[in-house]
Design an enzyme around this catalytic site. Structure first.
Site, PDB file in Angstrom:
ATOM      1  N   GLY A  22       9.587  12.724 129.737  1.00  0.00           N
ATOM      2  CA  GLY A  22       9.067  12.084 128.546  1.00  0.00           C
ATOM      3  C   GLY A  22       7.551  12.088 128.562  1.00  0.00           C
ATOM      4  N   GLU A  82       7.462   5.178 129.737  1.00  0.00           N
ATOM      5  CA  GLU A  82       6.650   5.772 128.669  1.00  0.00           C
ATOM      6  C   GLU A  82       6.192   4.730 127.651  1.00  0.00           C
ATOM      7  OE1 GLU A  82       5.480   8.584 129.029  1.00  0.00           O
ATOM      8  OE2 GLU A  82       6.804   9.370 130.587  1.00  0.00           O
TER       9      GLU A  82
END
Length: 626
Positions: free
Chosen positions: A204, A244
């Site tokens: 990610g 993230e």
């Protein structure tokens, strides 16, 4: 040559930019490389470097954000009071059916975000004591949007079929409809999360606050989003998105993306010289023990469990007046729905009372016309519910695991139909070794574990477990489980034996026993094992081969194998003949049909004891000779 004409001399921000840009200049155009995904690989810093190169003015905006963040973070939670609830839209971009992940998978990820950012995650009990005082609830929550940018009702999920086989951080293709992706919803009103097939082994990547509005958000590979569906180990617990979103809320990697001396701009996270992978508990660098359990390290999902107070203050500072995420507090994407009318059929005054380390009692007021009641319980953070039906308005549940968070719901049954579950009640069993439960007062001398634990098969599906009586004990507690299952069963008996019936033939059972005194409980015995086979074909070899140790050819390693049907996290240690621990290994994972290699360099020669503990606290022992 200065890379950026800004007053950043000596700052971590400039060090990151210089380092990453220099590498890119030396390498030129990167060539895609496909490799097995066994280590966490976050693309945020590389993405940020590319943004800075394409937009030099961005560096000034980032510094403005950083200066404001540092000032606001000094005031801690006073920077913004009350709850911070962030509306989320998840854009599912798929080419194949597998990539079109289910709503259940999406909702499991939202649950994980709320648990992790509010420190309600069940594995918070694994935070080491040395970091426990630093761990924090950020007070930030996440909710799928219920209104789209036009004010229409929405599930907070969009789906778009694409012809693009893979997306990359270098071009942000997932964020543009013209490139096969989906355009962002207004990023000042929503947290945009794009879930797609990411290339180059990236799990990610995220955009820090202050970047372009049209690309603001988080991109996650569909294989590492949520806790169910098509998620892949060891990144199967939703922590990739936690990591993230941490970047999206202005957190850096905990090691500062540099050597000792370059930090993550947070005061209460210890320094480190690089990322940690796997479960590198106890690793030290830069003069301190690394906080490998932090969500912003690179460890496996099962090994992450905390944000610090400094990180929480840094994130909340974004929502202070003038902060770059402030507008999300007033987003039209979340409309408070009218409270549902509480059914007269729903049980009222539902209470949970902690009775003991592994028992609870639940009570509620009777419902007129009710035939029965159905309760369902599960360990917090897991997906599978265990339902039970009761005629009374109380439940005495036993056999629960020590020091474990549970979630329970209740519903009324009338004419064979359930009338809807109540909201969840949460409780935590006692027995924690970290001091979170009340210690037992010892008044009758040292507690001892039962001796001569053994078992014998009585019939095709019956097993007798027995042991030597312990003087002073008023009863015993037996825990047992099947080798092909995950549930631990518990029974309490007065005598020094227990007969188990209705077992499954052809399965090995593991068991252990402890003595119960009037004022305390003794320790458990090491685990015993018995293969419940057909009486005519049982053999001694069948009873003994569930745990094997073999020496490697080099003489520097041994291999440990264990009869298991699924990956099994274990703690392994070696003890000498005098009962002294001579070696401990970091948390390991045993896989079905495979040997786990263990380094034996430096161990004393002679007879030793290999001790292995699984996630349920069962301890298995094997004698080895070196």
């Amino acid at each position: 040559m200065r890379l950026f004409e800004l007053p950043l001399s000596g700052s971590p921000l400039l060090w990151w930019a210089r380092k990453s840009l220099l590498v890119l200049l030396l390498l030129g155009v990167s060539v895609p490389v496909v490799q097995a995904q066994t280590r966490r690989n976050c693309g945020t810093m590389e993405y940020w470097d590319s943004q800075l190169r394409s937009n030099p003015a961005l560096n000034r905006r980032m510094m403005d954000v950083e200066n404001r963040t540092r000032e606001q973070a000094k005031s801690g939670f006073r920077a913004v009071t009350g709850k911070v609830n962030i509306p989320v839209v998840v854009h599912v971009i798929y080419r194949t059916g597998e990539q079109n992940i289910s709503e259940a998978q999406i909702r499991s990820q939202i649950r994980v975000l709320n648990e992790d950012f509010q420190r309600k995650n069940a594995d918070r009990v694994k935070t080491p004591a040395m970091f426990g005082m630093l761990a924090a609830n950020s007070g930030i929550s996440f909710q799928l949007a219920n209104r789209d940018p036009q004010g229409n009702p929405t599930s907070g999920i969009t789906r778009h079929q694409t012809s693009t086989s893979a997306f990359f951080s270098s071009d942000n293709g997932a964020k543009y409809a013209a490139m096969g992706g989906v355009d962002a919803w207004p990023s000042d009103q929503y947290l945009n999360i794009w879930v797609c097939n990411l290339g180059l082994g990236i799990l990610g990547y995220s955009q820090f606050p202050g970047g372009p509005a049209e690309t603001d958000g988080v991109v996650i590979s569909y294989k590492f989003f949520g806790t169910t569906g098509v998620v892949k180990r060891p990144f199967h617990l939703g922590r990739t998105t936690t990591h993230e979103v941490g970047h999206w809320l202005n957190l850096r990697h905990i090691w500062g993306d540099g050597p000792c001396g370059v930090d993550d701009l947070v005061d209460d996270t210890p320094g480190a010289d690089g990322p940690n992978h796997g479960c590198a508990f106890g690793h030290s660098s830069c003069g301190s023990v690394n906080m490998t359990q932090n969500f912003m390290d690179y460890t496996d999902d099962a090994c992450m469990n905390l944000f610090t107070k400094g990180q929480a203050n840094r994130m909340r500072a974004l929502f202070a007046p003038g902060g770059p995420r402030r507008s999300l507090l007033f987003s039209p994407g979340l409309v408070k729905e009218q409270a549902p009318i509480v059914s007269n059929y729903q049980p009222q005054n539902f209470q949970v009372h902690l009775v003991a380390d592994n028992k609870v009692r639940m009570t509620w007021a009777p419902v007129d016309g009710a035939d029965k009641y159905r309760a369902r319980i599960r360990r917090a953070g897991t997906e599978k519910w265990i339902p039970r039906v009761f005629s009374n308005t109380y439940i005495n549940a036993s056999g629960l695991q020590l020091c474990t968070d549970y979630e329970i719901q209740l519903e009324t049954i009338i004419a064979g139909k359930g009338k809807g579950y109540t909201s969840s009640k949460y409780f935590k069993t006692g027995g924690c070794s970290n001091g979170s439960s009340t210690p037992v007062q010892v008044t009758s001398g040292p507690a001892k574990a039962p001796q001569t634990l053994a078992a014998s098969q009585l019939a095709e599906r019956e097993l007798r477990i027995f042991w030597e009586a312990v003087p002073g004990a008023v009863g015993y507690r037996v825990q047992y489980k099947a080798s092909n299952g995950t549930k631990v069963f518990a029974r309490e008996v007065k005598k020094n034996e227990l007969i188990l019936t209705n077992l499954v033939s052809g399965v090995r059972y593991f068991y252990r026993v402890k003595a119960i005194y009037p004022d305390k409980a003794g320790p458990y015995t090491p685990v015993g094992a018995y293969f419940l086979g057909g009486l005519s074909r049982m053999s001694m070899r069948t009873q003994q081969d569930y745990m094997r140790v073999e020496k490697g050819k080099s003489g520097t390693k041994i291999g440990l194998a264990f009869q298991t049907t699924q990956p099994m996290p274990v703690k392994v240690s070696v003890w000498d003949a005098y009962g002294r621990k001579v070696k401990s290994y970091p948390l390991k994972t045993l896989y079905p049909g495979k040997f786990l290699p263990l380094d034996i360099v430096g161990l004393p020669r002679g007879s030793l004891l290999l001790r292995m503990e699984d996630r349920d606290g069962f301890v298995y022992e094997k004698k080895i000779a070196l």
